[in-house]
Write a protein that holds these residues in place. Structure first.
Motif, PDB file in Angstrom:
ATOM      1  N   ASP A  31       0.832  -1.203   0.000  1.00 46.42           N
ATOM      2  CA  ASP A  31       0.000   0.000   0.000  1.00 46.42           C
ATOM      3  C   ASP A  31       0.864   1.249   0.000  1.00 46.42           C
ATOM      4  OD1 ASP A  31      -2.254  -1.368  -0.123  1.00 46.42           O
ATOM      5  OD2 ASP A  31      -2.793  -1.215   1.994  1.00 46.42           O
ATOM      6  N   PHE A  32       1.937   1.168   0.754  1.00 43.71           N
ATOM      7  CA  PHE A  32       2.825   2.330   0.828  1.00 43.71           C
ATOM      8  C   PHE A  32       3.445   2.610  -0.541  1.00 43.71           C
ATOM      9  CE2 PHE A  32       7.113   4.043   1.728  1.00 43.71           C
ATOM     10  CZ  PHE A  32       6.709   5.239   2.291  1.00 43.71           C
ATOM     11  N   ARG A  33       3.825   1.543  -1.216  1.00 45.19           N
ATOM     12  CA  ARG A  33       4.400   1.718  -2.547  1.00 45.19           C
ATOM     13  C   ARG A  33       3.390   2.392  -3.467  1.00 45.19           C
ATOM     14  NH1 ARG A  33       5.368  -3.740  -4.782  1.00 45.19           N
ATOM     15  NH2 ARG A  33       7.243  -3.686  -3.518  1.00 45.19           N
ATOM     16  N   ILE A  76      -6.638   9.221   0.127  1.00 42.11           N
ATOM     17  CA  ILE A  76      -6.613   7.895  -0.489  1.00 42.11           C
ATOM     18  C   ILE A  76      -6.009   6.841   0.426  1.00 42.11           C
ATOM     19  CG2 ILE A  76      -6.575   8.754  -2.856  1.00 42.11           C
ATOM     20  CD1 ILE A  76      -3.661   8.001  -2.969  1.00 42.11           C
ATOM     21  N   VAL A  77      -5.383   7.279   1.510  1.00 45.04           N
ATOM     22  CA  VAL A  77      -4.930   6.283   2.486  1.00 45.04           C
ATOM     23  C   VAL A  77      -6.127   5.492   2.985  1.00 45.04           C
ATOM     24  CG1 VAL A  77      -3.906   5.981   4.738  1.00 45.04           C
ATOM     25  CG2 VAL A  77      -2.947   7.624   3.176  1.00 45.04           C
ATOM     26  N   TRP A  78      -7.243   6.215   3.168  1.00 45.01           N
ATOM     27  CA  TRP A  78      -8.451   5.541   3.644  1.00 45.01           C
ATOM     28  C   TRP A  78      -8.994   4.605   2.591  1.00 45.01           C
ATOM     29  CZ3 TRP A  78      -9.375   5.006   8.421  1.00 45.01           C
ATOM     30  CH2 TRP A  78      -8.846   5.951   9.322  1.00 45.01           C
ATOM     31  N   THR A  79      -8.890   5.022   1.346  1.00 43.08           N
ATOM     32  CA  THR A  79      -9.349   4.120   0.286  1.00 43.08           C
ATOM     33  C   THR A  79      -8.523   2.847   0.288  1.00 43.08           C
ATOM     34  OG1 THR A  79      -9.661   6.144  -0.947  1.00 43.08           O
ATOM     35  CG2 THR A  79     -10.056   4.101  -2.118  1.00 43.08           C
ATOM     36  N   TYR A  83      -9.828  -0.920   0.726  1.00 41.89           N
ATOM     37  CA  TYR A  83      -9.513  -2.061  -0.132  1.00 41.89           C
ATOM     38  C   TYR A  83      -9.272  -3.297   0.703  1.00 41.89           C
ATOM     39  CZ  TYR A  83      -8.887   0.432  -4.538  1.00 41.89           C
ATOM     40  OH  TYR A  83      -9.083   1.127  -5.668  1.00 41.89           O
ATOM     41  N   LYS A  84      -8.520  -3.072   1.755  1.00 34.42           N
ATOM     42  CA  LYS A  84      -8.153  -4.186   2.612  1.00 34.42           C
ATOM     43  C   LYS A  84      -9.414  -4.790   3.230  1.00 34.42           C
ATOM     44  CE  LYS A  84      -4.786  -4.629   6.222  1.00 34.42           C
ATOM     45  NZ  LYS A  84      -3.955  -3.772   7.057  1.00 34.42           N
ATOM     46  N   ILE A  85     -10.278  -3.899   3.705  1.00 37.49           N
ATOM     47  CA  ILE A  85     -11.518  -4.365   4.318  1.00 37.49           C
ATOM     48  C   ILE A  85     -12.360  -5.093   3.276  1.00 37.49           C
ATOM     49  CG2 ILE A  85     -13.643  -3.602   5.392  1.00 37.49           C
ATOM     50  CD1 ILE A  85     -11.939  -1.146   6.375  1.00 37.49           C
ATOM     51  N   PHE A  86     -12.403  -4.493   2.104  1.00 38.15           N
ATOM     52  CA  PHE A  86     -13.186  -5.084   1.011  1.00 38.15           C
ATOM     53  C   PHE A  86     -12.707  -6.493   0.712  1.00 38.15           C
ATOM     54  CE2 PHE A  86     -13.590  -5.950  -3.513  1.00 38.15           C
ATOM     55  CZ  PHE A  86     -14.944  -5.746  -3.696  1.00 38.15           C
ATOM     56  N   ALA A  87     -11.396  -6.638   0.626  1.00 36.38           N
ATOM     57  CA  ALA A  87     -10.836  -7.948   0.293  1.00 36.38           C
ATOM     58  C   ALA A  87     -11.201  -8.954   1.372  1.00 36.38           C
ATOM     59  CB  ALA A  87      -9.326  -7.839   0.149  1.00 36.38           C
ATOM     60  N   LYS A  88     -11.134  -8.508   2.611  1.00 37.04           N
ATOM     61  CA  LYS A  88     -11.428  -9.414   3.710  1.00 37.04           C
ATOM     62  C   LYS A  88     -12.882  -9.856   3.655  1.00 37.04           C
ATOM     63  CE  LYS A  88      -8.560  -8.607   7.551  1.00 37.04           C
ATOM     64  NZ  LYS A  88      -8.285  -7.683   8.638  1.00 37.04           N
ATOM     65  N   LYS A  89     -13.767  -8.878   3.443  1.00 36.15           N
ATOM     66  CA  LYS A  89     -15.193  -9.194   3.502  1.00 36.15           C
ATOM     67  C   LYS A  89     -15.613 -10.056   2.320  1.00 36.15           C
ATOM     68  CE  LYS A  89     -16.884  -5.615   6.472  1.00 36.15           C
ATOM     69  NZ  LYS A  89     -17.572  -4.340   6.591  1.00 36.15           N
ATOM     70  N   THR A  90     -15.165  -9.679   1.154  1.00 35.89           N
ATOM     71  CA  THR A  90     -15.540 -10.493  -0.008  1.00 35.89           C
ATOM     72  C   THR A  90     -14.942 -11.884   0.125  1.00 35.89           C
ATOM     73  OG1 THR A  90     -13.683  -9.551  -1.179  1.00 35.89           O
ATOM     74  CG2 THR A  90     -15.833  -8.623  -1.665  1.00 35.89           C
ATOM     75  N   GLY A  91     -13.767 -11.959   0.672  1.00 36.53           N
ATOM     76  CA  GLY A  91     -13.143 -13.267   0.866  1.00 36.53           C
ATOM     77  C   GLY A  91     -13.991 -14.132   1.777  1.00 36.53           C
ATOM     78  N   LYS A  92     -14.507 -13.494   2.796  1.00 36.60           N
ATOM     79  CA  LYS A  92     -15.341 -14.256   3.723  1.00 36.60           C
ATOM     80  C   LYS A  92     -16.628 -14.707   3.035  1.00 36.60           C
ATOM     81  CE  LYS A  92     -17.993 -13.921   7.832  1.00 36.60           C
ATOM     82  NZ  LYS A  92     -18.927 -13.002   8.461  1.00 36.60           N
ATOM     83  N   ASP A  93     -17.229 -13.770   2.306  1.00 33.45           N
ATOM     84  CA  ASP A  93     -18.470 -14.111   1.608  1.00 33.45           C
ATOM     85  C   ASP A  93     -18.258 -15.280   0.670  1.00 33.45           C
ATOM     86  OD1 ASP A  93     -19.897 -12.263   2.880  1.00 33.45           O
ATOM     87  OD2 ASP A  93     -19.819 -10.748   1.290  1.00 33.45           O
ATOM     88  N   LEU A 106     -19.463  -6.439  -4.245  1.00 33.34           N
ATOM     89  CA  LEU A 106     -18.687  -6.172  -5.463  1.00 33.34           C
ATOM     90  C   LEU A 106     -19.160  -4.886  -6.119  1.00 33.34           C
ATOM     91  CD1 LEU A 106     -18.282  -9.711  -7.007  1.00 33.34           C
ATOM     92  CD2 LEU A 106     -16.521  -8.305  -5.982  1.00 33.34           C
ATOM     93  N   ALA A 107     -20.456  -4.649  -6.002  1.00 31.34           N
ATOM     94  CA  ALA A 107     -20.983  -3.419  -6.595  1.00 31.34           C
ATOM     95  C   ALA A 107     -20.481  -2.193  -5.846  1.00 31.34           C
ATOM     96  CB  ALA A 107     -22.504  -3.455  -6.582  1.00 31.34           C
ATOM     97  N   LEU A 108     -20.123  -2.384  -4.592  1.00 32.73           N
ATOM     98  CA  LEU A 108     -19.678  -1.244  -3.779  1.00 32.73           C
ATOM     99  C   LEU A 108     -18.163  -1.184  -3.679  1.00 32.73           C
ATOM    100  CD1 LEU A 108     -22.233  -1.598  -0.879  1.00 32.73           C
ATOM    101  CD2 LEU A 108     -22.226   0.128  -2.654  1.00 32.73           C
ATOM    102  N   PHE A 109     -17.495  -1.643  -4.723  1.00 35.38           N
ATOM    103  CA  PHE A 109     -16.029  -1.654  -4.715  1.00 35.38           C
ATOM    104  C   PHE A 109     -15.512  -0.237  -4.513  1.00 35.38           C
ATOM    105  CE2 PHE A 109     -11.956  -1.503  -6.982  1.00 35.38           C
ATOM    106  CZ  PHE A 109     -11.297  -2.466  -6.249  1.00 35.38           C
ATOM    107  N   PRO A 110     -14.656  -0.016  -3.503  1.00 38.65           N
ATOM    108  CA  PRO A 110     -14.188   1.356  -3.246  1.00 38.65           C
ATOM    109  C   PRO A 110     -13.318   1.864  -4.394  1.00 38.65           C
ATOM    110  CG  PRO A 110     -13.032  -0.214  -1.857  1.00 38.65           C
ATOM    111  CD  PRO A 110     -14.100  -0.976  -2.550  1.00 38.65           C
ATOM    112  N   GLU A 111     -13.671   2.995  -4.943  1.00 36.23           N
ATOM    113  CA  GLU A 111     -12.930   3.521  -6.092  1.00 36.23           C
ATOM    114  C   GLU A 111     -11.864   4.508  -5.627  1.00 36.23           C
ATOM    115  OE1 GLU A 111     -13.963   5.486 -10.366  1.00 36.23           O
ATOM    116  OE2 GLU A 111     -15.600   4.678  -9.170  1.00 36.23           O
ATOM    117  N   LEU A 112     -10.713   4.434  -6.272  1.00 37.33           N
ATOM    118  CA  LEU A 112      -9.600   5.302  -5.893  1.00 37.33           C
ATOM    119  C   LEU A 112      -9.716   6.605  -6.683  1.00 37.33           C
ATOM    120  CD1 LEU A 112      -7.110   4.835  -4.070  1.00 37.33           C
ATOM    121  CD2 LEU A 112      -5.838   4.394  -6.122  1.00 37.33           C
TER     122      LEU A 112
END
Lengths: 589, 845
Positions: A31-33, A76-79, A83-93, A106-112
């Motif tokens: 993310d830092f990169r 965008i740090v929050w975005t 992303y991280k949260i999104f990945a976790k949640k979709t992964g769980k689903d 998926l429809a609510l994918f956070p946009e940068l």
């Protein structure tokens, strides 16, 4: 007040290592990169590395502490965290097979959103243009990529769209100044808002799979993510400043931006070129030419000082270049890489077409009698028309670089081409200048005079023009040969003089002969002639002695400079020698 | 009741019809029924509608559509008739809810037939035979066709039929006895009819029941229930039977018993232990057969035929008439008002823009996906104040390509074999390569392939952009010439020696030292071949050779022009020699002066006595010209005259605290100026004007006042080893040469640190010398060269001395590692003498 401890102020406090920055920002390295690439934050080279690294001497990646503090406030740090949260949640689903929820997520994918970053990194438009080189080169590369795992398909589509839009602007504004066919690709240099923008269009097909250790496409993809947005905004402003509507509209109906076009690589490429062959729809009348004319007038009013003369010359060259291919009709054979050629011809006023059976977008056929030039890249052609010149593609590039229409005889079908020289090397440099460059410079000077005169008759049919060219060429050739001969004679005399110094026995013989013949007669007083070699040697010695007087604090620098100069000299000498050997071999053969 | 009557009437009618055309097929019955229904309509309207069995729904329906009278009247009959049938069927179907439509149909038919039969029983006995024939034949064919294989089912049907009849009879308790009778009669009749089948079917039926009873119910011989039986392992009983008595486990024999039983009992193999009761059970043949079948994965029932012909329960024929003759409900034809409201609401929402169509939503989504561009910068150059990163440094642009990168470069840029090899050799250190690519030549554009390292290059650029540390550095873009200090051209600083004009040859070993006569006619030189030679400058002739006992380290011509003395340091002895050249008067005067020894009043200290002895030269030496000999206790390194020619200073580096000595000729007296050694003394020098004495140790130069006998100054040379020094004739500037290649110019008024450090030589500097008149100085070095420099000292104190190296004279030959050992100026002319290790002395003019 309490005294600060060591490394709590000064340079050590100014810099922060990457690890510390990661901890401060609470981001992963990836993310830092991403953040650094998008925000344009880069490591700094401290003045005193040891001090900046709090006493440790191994080389660490150091960032400016202020930059990292600046990143802390970036939205965008929050975005990235989203992303991280999104990945976790979709992964769980996905794991619990809750597909309904997954679809909703998926429809609510956070946009940068990085629009504001473009503005922040390039506070003025000119800043953005200055930094366009890398952007364009990377986007042109990405626009040729096939579907890859790490690069979203939309990204390469967007690259294609934006690069085409940019090329359209370049064509309509006629801002190309230099072109060069390198082994890496086609270099284009354009003049946008007074800035030189250079980009590379790679040769087909540049994509080659690479291992991750060699090329990390993910990193490049992040760059492209930013660059697409940047180029989009630049395009928008360029289009509007030139009086076009931004999502560009075309006069002809070829361009239909459907997804089907993207299915097939080849058809895509041909479509892309086809669109380049169509005009943009303009909202205002063309104002640019007028502006240019006014500039010229202003220049003419001024005094003819050296600088103004130079400016005038440049301006004249420019106007010449802008209408370089005006009135010419080109036909491109199918083996020729069309894209760069279409860009060049179209941007300098020519008309271009190609085989309509092979590719889309052809405007006229090969059998059209008004075609003046046919660009062919093969040794033999079965069917030829008398009314046109058959040339190899290099002619177009060389013409643009020289700002004139070069005589076509050295670019004929199947003829061994003259070397293609780079327009980017400084002609005033002290390094090696290949003889072709010298020649062409002289020639271009001659040609320019001619074209100033000959430009008026462009309304006549193309064939006539070519004939007149040929006539002019002949005359000029003659004049040139004469001039050349004079020059060579002069050169020879000088060379002989130099040789005299070297070959003393010969000189002595001659002298003896002279003395023999003249011994009887009255001799005219001889001018004392210094031995050149000795004089030269003395000078060198003198110079060396003086060079020893360089101040001790400059000595290393001086030595470095001298060494650099020597290396350059050596290179020059080597190239000259090689050239001489080659010429000698040719002669002997 | 009424309905029954109606039905009866209807059947009456049918019967009459049947009588008329008894051969009409059953399919045509429907048509007949329709006709019949029309007839019935009248009757029903005549009769009462409010039959006791009417359903509530029917009534609601009627009330709903009461406004459409015509419709009602038209449909009612239909419904009624249908309902009639439906009721009939329902009555029978109450118990067989799960039975198939087909069956239902069949049952309907049967019922009809039944009713027919009833009537027949009652009324037309004569016709029984006729109909029964028909029916039976029908039935039989049916049975044969479909029901034969599934005998059970058909039995069930039959049974059900019977049941139906009975239940219907039970349900309608008002039915007359007659009806009961008829039903019984019907049953009998049916059984009669199906006699042949019945005989087969009845026992199987019983078995079925038995099966169904036992199979599902749990085994209740043991009442412990469904528990793990090992709980009873410790007890004698295994549970409790129905009467709550313990079921005792049978005695369990040991293995021998088992074995014996196995031998004796023929049924042993088929006896099994019952887990419930613990009793041994002998399996029957049937059981074994069953087990065998199960083992071989066959159907357990041996009678089951897997290959029975397929019965198509559902016909593929499309029926022309509906199976149920109930028409669709009215509401199915009327548009729903709630839906209408919903739709109108949606339309309104669409019109007002509150709602979007799917298409619009899709399109919007698609548009929202890509980036949106707008006018980000209002003008080209205006900047909006925004926070940016600290001190932004833009990345430098990539170098533009040169000719070598062309696809068709000039031929000299193509690598030859050697360059290619070198390029390939530097594979591991690509940064050392001259070019990062190998130039290629293609004959035509079409042959140019994609550059294989293109992506990699772009990637490296990306890495550079985000990973390469940046800093602002002022890049010096200057020519090397710019760094050379601006000095006047040597041409403007003439005269200075430029060419070698004479070589004085004669010595056989390295010439360590050379000195010039104050008038400038002769020079003297001392060599390692233990000789001192006196040369005439103009001709280069050696006038005299004086042999000594030891290596001549130093010679010095007395600077006083009124004396002709040479001080020669040979080994331990300092020889004062009268060279006997030049003016004869002068020679004689000098001889006289040296001949008589002055009176020595003062007593010399022991320290001096042990160090130095004065003596007059012996006879042999007298002839050579040696007048006085001063014998030192250690070898002499250097000798130097005071300007007036009365004092001579000598240096013995090994002499510890007595290493520097000053001799006074007129008094034949020696002094040791220093009581303590401050280091290894290298050389000493008298100030030309002031009573000052310069002493150079290895690292520093000390200046002493001879009158006050104190240290004036200490010059810091910052060098390892001083080799020699020379003082400017005006006395304000000192030049020091060192073995570490440097020459140091000290401005004595300015500082104790050198004013300028000259690194003109490439090797150790042996000696330096100032010219007495011209602003010139020369240095001799082991790099075989003598460098002549212009060293102008201005009277104006504010102006710094100007130092310009003007000429490098390099004609000496190398001998071992020594080059030029000494250098001396002509006192008048700008000529310089140098003595070298190649045993020559050279004159440059």
């Amino acid at each position: 007040m309490r005294r600060l401890k060591k490394y709590q102020s000064g340079e050590a406090a100014q810099y922060i290592t990457r690890r510390a920055a990661l901890r401060k920002l609470q981001l992963s390295l990836n993310d830092f990169r991403r953040l650094c690439i998008i925000k344009g934050v880069y490591p700094r080279e401290p003045k005193h590395r040891r001090r900046a690294q709090k006493g440790s001497s191994e080389i660490k990646i150091l960032y400016h502490a202020k930059d990292i503090r600046f990143l802390l406030h970036e939205p965008i740090v929050w975005t990235l965290r989203d992303y991280k949260i999104f990945a976790k949640k979709t992964g769980k689903d996905r794991a619990v097979k809750d597909f309904r929820n997954l679809k909703r997520r998926l429809a609510l994918f956070p946009e940068l959103r990085i629009d504001h970053i473009v503005k922040e990194r390039y506070p003025t438009f000119v800043d953005a243009i200055k930094d366009l080189d890398d952007c364009l080169t990377l986007l042109f590369l990405f626009s040729t990529f096939p579907s890859l795992r790490l690069i979203p398909r939309e990204q390469s589509f967007l690259c294609r769209r934006l690069t085409i839009e940019f090329l359209h602007y370049i064509i309509s504004s006629k801002s190309i100044r230099n072109v060069f066919i390198s082994i890496k690709g086609f270099y284009f240099q354009a003049d946008i808002k007074g800035q030189k923008v250079t980009w590379i269009m790679p040769h087909h097909y540049p994509f080659k799979p690479h291992s991750k250790a060699e090329v990390d496409f993910k990193v490049m993809s992040i760059f492209v993510e930013f660059y697409t947005i940047m180029l989009g905004f630049v395009n928008y402003r360029l289009y509007h400043s030139a009086g076009y509507t931004y999502p560009p509209k075309f006069r002809s109906e070829i361009h239909n931006d459907s997804q089907d076009n993207y299915k097939d690589e080849l058809s895509y490429v041909s479509d892309r070129i086809a669109t380049l062959n169509s005009d943009l729809i303009c909202t205002e009348n063309e104002l640019e030419d007028e502006i240019e004319n006014i500039d010229l007038d202003l220049l003419e009013q001024g005094q003819s000082s050296n600088r103004i003369m130079k400016l005038k010359k440049e301006a004249k060259e420019l106007t010449n270049l802008r209408s370089l291919f005006k009135g010419l009709k080109f036909y491109v054979n199918r083996e020729v890489p069309r894209e760069p050629i279409v860009i060049l011809i179209r941007s300098f006023g020519g008309k271009v077409s190609w085989d309509c059976t092979a590719f889309v977008g052809a405007t006229y056929n090969e059998s059209d009698e008004t075609i003046t030039h046919q660009i062919v890249d093969r040794p033999i052609l079965s069917k030829k028309y008398i009314s046109r010149d058959y040339i190899q593609p290099q002619w177009v590039f060389d013409c643009v670089n020289k700002r004139t229409l070069l005589p076509t005889n050295s670019y004929f079908l199947g003829v061994l081409l003259p070397p293609h020289l780079s327009p980017f090397v400084d002609s005033n440099r002290d390094s090696y200048i290949p003889p072709e460059e010298n020649e062409s410079q002289n020639e271009s000077d001659c040609n320019q005079k001619k074209y100033v005169e000959g430009n008026t008759g462009f309304s006549a049919s193309a064939k006539e023009i070519i004939d007149s060219h040929a006539m002019d060429d002949d005359q000029l050739q003659k004049a040139y040969i004469e001039e050349r001969a004079d020059f060579e004679e002069y050169d020879r005399i000088e060379n002989e003089e130099e040789q005299n110094d070297d070959n003393i026995p010969e000189e002595q013989k001659e002298k003896l002969r002279h003395e023999e013949t003249l011994s009887m007669s009255v001799q005219a007083g001889k001018v004392h002639k210094e031995n050149k070699k000795i004089r030269r040697k003395n000078e060198i010695d003198e110079h060396r002695l003086q060079a020893r007087m360089v101040k001790s604090r400059h000595r290393t620098l001086f030595r470095k400079l001298v060494r650099e100069k020597q290396v350059k000299e050596k290179e020059k000498w080597l190239l000259k020698k090689k050239r001489r050997n080659i010429e000698a071999q040719k002669m002997s053969n | 009741m009424a309905k029954k009557q109606v039905k009866r009437k209807a059947t009456d009618f049918v019967d009459k019809k049947k009588l008329k055309d008894s051969e009409i097929k059953s399919t045509e019955d429907d048509e007949e029924e329709q006709d019949l229904q029309e007839d019935l309509l009248q009757k029903i309207s005549n009769e009462d509608n409010d039959s006791s069995d009417d359903e509530g729904t029917e009534q609601i329906y009627q009330s709903d559509d009461s406004d459409e009278l015509e419709f009602e009247s038209d449909e009612e009959g239909n419904y009624a008739s249908k309902w009639d049938e439906g009721v009939g069927s329902e009555n029978s179907g109450d118990e067989e809810a799960e039975s198939d439509d087909e069956e239902q149909e069949g049952s309907d038919d049967e019922e009809e037939e039944d009713s027919d039969d009833e009537d027949e029983d009652e009324i037309n006995d004569s016709d029984i035979e006729d109909i029964s024939d028909d029916e039976v034949s029908d039935e039989e064919t049916n049975l044969k066709e479909r029901n034969l294989p599934k005998s059970k089912k058909s039995d069930g049907n039959i049974k059900k039929n019977g049941l139906e009849a009975s239940t219907s009879a039970n349900a309608k308790k008002e039915l007359e006895l007659q009806k009961v009778k008829t039903s019984e009669a019907l049953n009998d009749f049916k059984e009669e009819l199906k006699d042949p089948n019945n005989t087969l079917v009845v026992p199987s039926k019983k078995e079925e029941y038995a099966d169904s009873d036992t199979s599902d119910e749990e085994d209740i011989r043991n009442t412990v229930g469904n528990i793990p039986m090992h709980w009873y392992d410790e007890y004698k009983h295994i549970g409790y039977d129905w009467d709550a008595k313990k079921i005792i486990k049978p005695s369990k024999g040991d293995q021998i018993d088992d074995f014996l039983r196995k031998i004796e009992d023929p049924d042993f193999w088929r006896s099994v232990k019952d887990p419930q009761t613990g009793q041994e059970v002998v399996l029957t043949d049937a059981d074994i057969e069953l087990i065998k079948r199960i083992n071989s994965a066959r159907v357990p029932n041996p009678e089951h035929n897997e290959y029975e012909p397929w019965i198509e329960w559902f016909t593929n024929e499309v029926e022309r008439m509906p199976i149920k003759n109930v028409p669709d409900h009215k509401r199915s034809f009327l548009p729903s008002s709630s839906e209408r409201k919903k739709v109108s609401r949606m339309i309104h929402a669409l019109k007002m823009g509150w709602m979007k169509t799917m298409e619009e939503v899709e399109r919007e989504k698609k548009e929202a996906r890509g980036p949106k561009f707008y006018m980000l910068w209002e003008t080209d150059t205006s900047r909006e104040h925004m926070r940016r990163i600290h001190d932004p440094v833009s990345a430098p642009k990539r170098d533009l390509p040169g000719h070598a990168e062309s696809y068709n470069p000039p031929p000299e840029y193509i690598f030859d074999e050697k360059e290619r090899k070198e390029w390939l050799k530097l594979k591991d250190e690509p940064h050392k390569r001259k070019l990062h690519f190998m130039p290629q030549k293609y004959n035509s554009l079409r042959e140019v392939p994609a550059y294989p390292r293109y992506i990699r290059e772009r990637f490296m650029r990306c890495l550079d952009l985000y990973l390469c540390p940046r800093a602002r550095r002022t890049k010096l873009n200057i020519d090397a010439e710019y760094l050379i200090p601006k000095l006047p051209s040597p041409k403007d600083l003439q005269p200075f020696p430029t060419v070698e004009s004479l070589v004085y040859r004669g010595h056989t070993d390295l010439v360590r030292t050379v000195s010039v006569e104050p008038k400038g006619e002769y020079i003297v030189s001392g060599s390692d071949d233990k000789t001192v030679k006196i040369w005439e400058i103009a001709t280069g002739r050696c006038i005299r050779t004086i042999e000594t006992d030891d290596v001549v380290r130093c010679v010095a011509w007395c600077p006083n022009a009124k004396l002709s003395i040479i001080a020669v340091a040979a080994g331990n002895r300092l020889l004062l020699i009268n060279p006997k050249v030049g003016d004869k008067l002068l020679i004689k005067k000098t001889d006289d002066l040296l001949a008589e020894a002055p009176q020595n009043d003062t007593m010399e200290s022991e320290r001096i006595k042990t160090a130095v002895q004065w003596s007059v030269a012996e006879k042999e030496e007298q002839e050579k010209g040696v007048r006085l000999v001063i014998t030192h206790f250690k070898p002499i390194q250097q000798v130097t005259w005071h300007g007036r020619g009365d004092y001579v200073a000598t240096v013995m580096p090994e002499g510890a605290n007595r290493s520097a000595l000053i001799h006074q000729l007129s008094k034949r007296r020696s002094q040791i100026p220093f009581s303590k050694s401050k280091g290894l003394i290298q050389c000493v020098l008298f100030h030309p004007i002031k009573p000052c004495f310069f002493v150079a140790t290895q690292h520093n130069v000390r200046i002493y006042d001879l009158v006050k006998q104190e240290l004036i100054k200490k010059l810091l040379t910052n060098s390892k080893w001083i080799s020699g020094m020379s003082i400017h004739p005006k006395g304000d500037n000192l030049l020091v040469s060192t073995y570490d290649k440097k020459m140091l110019w000290f401005d004595l008024d300015l500082s104790t640190k050198p004013y300028q450090t000259l690194r003109l030589h490439k090797n150790a500097v042996r000696n330096v010398a100032f010219h007495l008149r011209y602003p010139l100085f020369a240095s001799a070095s082991d790099d075989l060269s003598v460098i002549v420099s212009h060293g102008m000292v201005y009277n104006d104190l504010l102006q710094n001395p100007l130092i310009v190296p003007v000429k490098k004279l390099q004609t000496h030959e190398a001998r071992e590692e020594f080059g030029v050992l000494d250098v001396a100026w002509h006192p008048v002319q700008p000529w310089v003498f140098s003595s070298g290790a190649d045993a020559t002395i050279r004159l440059y003019t």
